[in-house]
Enzyme design. Structure first.
Site, mmCIF file in Angstrom:
data_model
loop_
_atom_site.group_PDB
_atom_site.id
_atom_site.type_symbol
_atom_site.label_atom_id
_atom_site.label_comp_id
_atom_site.label_asym_id
_atom_site.label_seq_id
_atom_site.Cartn_x
_atom_site.Cartn_y
_atom_site.Cartn_z
ATOM 1 N N ASP A 143 -10.255 5.254 -2.241
ATOM 2 C CA ASP A 143 -9.206 5.995 -2.941
ATOM 3 C C ASP A 143 -9.797 6.603 -4.202
ATOM 4 O O ASP A 143 -11.021 6.582 -4.407
ATOM 5 C CB ASP A 143 -8.017 5.083 -3.257
ATOM 6 C CG ASP A 143 -8.344 4.021 -4.303
ATOM 7 O OD1 ASP A 143 -9.539 3.839 -4.647
ATOM 8 O OD2 ASP A 143 -7.407 3.360 -4.794
ATOM 9 N N GLU A 149 0.822 -1.202 0.000
ATOM 10 C CA GLU A 149 0.000 0.000 0.000
ATOM 11 C C GLU A 149 0.864 1.263 0.000
ATOM 12 O O GLU A 149 0.572 2.220 -0.722
ATOM 13 C CB GLU A 149 -0.943 0.009 1.203
ATOM 14 C CG GLU A 149 -2.068 -1.009 1.117
ATOM 15 C CD GLU A 149 -2.967 -0.795 -0.091
ATOM 16 O OE1 GLU A 149 -3.130 0.361 -0.528
ATOM 17 O OE2 GLU A 149 -3.508 -1.793 -0.598
ATOM 18 N N TYR A 187 -7.252 5.647 4.208
ATOM 19 C CA TYR A 187 -7.243 4.692 3.098
ATOM 20 C C TYR A 187 -6.332 3.503 3.406
ATOM 21 O O TYR A 187 -6.737 2.337 3.308
ATOM 22 C CB TYR A 187 -6.801 5.388 1.816
ATOM 23 C CG TYR A 187 -6.236 4.458 0.784
ATOM 24 C CD1 TYR A 187 -7.069 3.650 0.026
ATOM 25 C CD2 TYR A 187 -4.851 4.361 0.580
ATOM 26 C CE1 TYR A 187 -6.542 2.758 -0.908
ATOM 27 C CE2 TYR A 187 -4.323 3.474 -0.342
ATOM 28 C CZ TYR A 187 -5.173 2.683 -1.082
ATOM 29 O OH TYR A 187 -4.663 1.802 -1.996
#
Length: 300
Positions: free
Chosen positions: A143, A45, A125
């Protein structure tokens, strides 16, 4: 509830079924999907923030081969971490990842998005992605891809000044739609759909599993969504660099620990909000480095 929430939330079960069936057939075989852990999710991520997946893939493979877990990364030197990150840009992400590993190593891994948000560099997020994918917490990831999918499906005409505002606006709807039994797969499917089908330009609506319920598709207005407010005016900034060679090597400058390229090294430069002539640039360098007043300058 908003009109688009009133339309989509009652149809959540059908939405999830169509989305997950599509994902099962079309998901990309990414290494953090084939072997799932909190650590691999965190690394992927952070690497994929503002970096295309194709670019991040070889970095991810090398990274987890060298530092396979939080404990091994926590023992790493910052210089080695930054060197391994070189080429991905936005080096604050690498520093945040190292700091996070040092905090997590040796303690039970947090299992909720709320707990992950306490770590520096982990926003809503990223926290939702970690908690839903690694620990199956039913919390939605929102997102840019998810915003685009939901804005188009609902035909949402609200204007958003930036990505943060848009994400906040859609969080409630996204949480209502997320599959409580498979939240990680659901979130990855939403992001995958936005990245590969519901793209900003040239969307492949004929391949979309949600097209039959998409308001903008039915109206032929897909490219009008999401609606963005007027762009902020960008002020130009001119940087003039010099490679100054001395008897012992080239002069380099360590940047401040805050701001652009924090803590990294670069060549000496002159900064200006307006274009400068070559003569003015040379004078500025000679003021900052008096020892260069009698050297020969070459323009490259």
């Amino acid at each position: 509830m908003t009109p688009h929430e009133q339309k989509l939330i009652p149809a959540a079960a059908a939405f999830r079924k169509a989305l997950l069936a599509w994902f099962a057939r079309h998901q990309r075989p990414l290494p953090w999907r084939t072997e799932v852990s909190a650590y691999r999710t965190v690394v992927s991520e952070l690497m994929c923030q503002q970096t295309q997946i194709a670019t991040a893939l070889p970095y991810f493979e090398r990274w987890v081969a060298r530092w396979p877990d939080f404990q091994s990364l926590a023992r790493a030197q910052e210089a080695d971490v930054l060197a391994a990150w070189a080429g991905l840009g936005y080096y604050t992400r690498a520093r945040n990842l190292l700091a996070l590993a040092q905090q997590v190593a040796g303690r039970p891994e947090p299992r909720t998005a709320a707990a992950w948000k306490d770590f520096k560099g982990v926003g809503p997020y990223t926290a939702a992605a970690i908690a839903s994918i690694a620990f199956r917490e039913p919390v939605a990831v929102v997102d840019g891809n998810v915003v685009r999918v939901l804005a188009r499906i609902g035909g949402v005409k609200e204007k958003f000044k930036d990505s943060t505002t848009a994400a906040k606006s859609f969080t409630s709807l996204a949480n209502a739609l997320v599959d409580p039994k498979r939240p990680g797969d659901h979130n990855q499917a939403m992001m995958e759909l936005g990245a590969t089908v519901c793209t900003p330009k040239n969307p492949k609506c004929s391949d979309c599993p949600l097209a039959s319920n998409c308001e903008s598709f039915s109206q032929g207005t897909v490219l009008n969504f999401p609606v963005k407010a007027s762009k902020t005016k960008v002020e130009p900034l001119f940087l003039y660099y010099a490679a100054i060679e001395t008897q012992s090597g080239y002069l380099v400058n360590k940047r401040p620990e805050m701001g652009v390229w924090a803590g990294l090294y670069d060549f000496p430069f002159v900064e200006s909000k307006v274009p400068l002539s070559e003569e003015v640039v040379l004078l500025e360098f000679q003021k900052r480095f008096p020892s260069t007043q009698n050297v020969t300058w070459k323009k490259d």
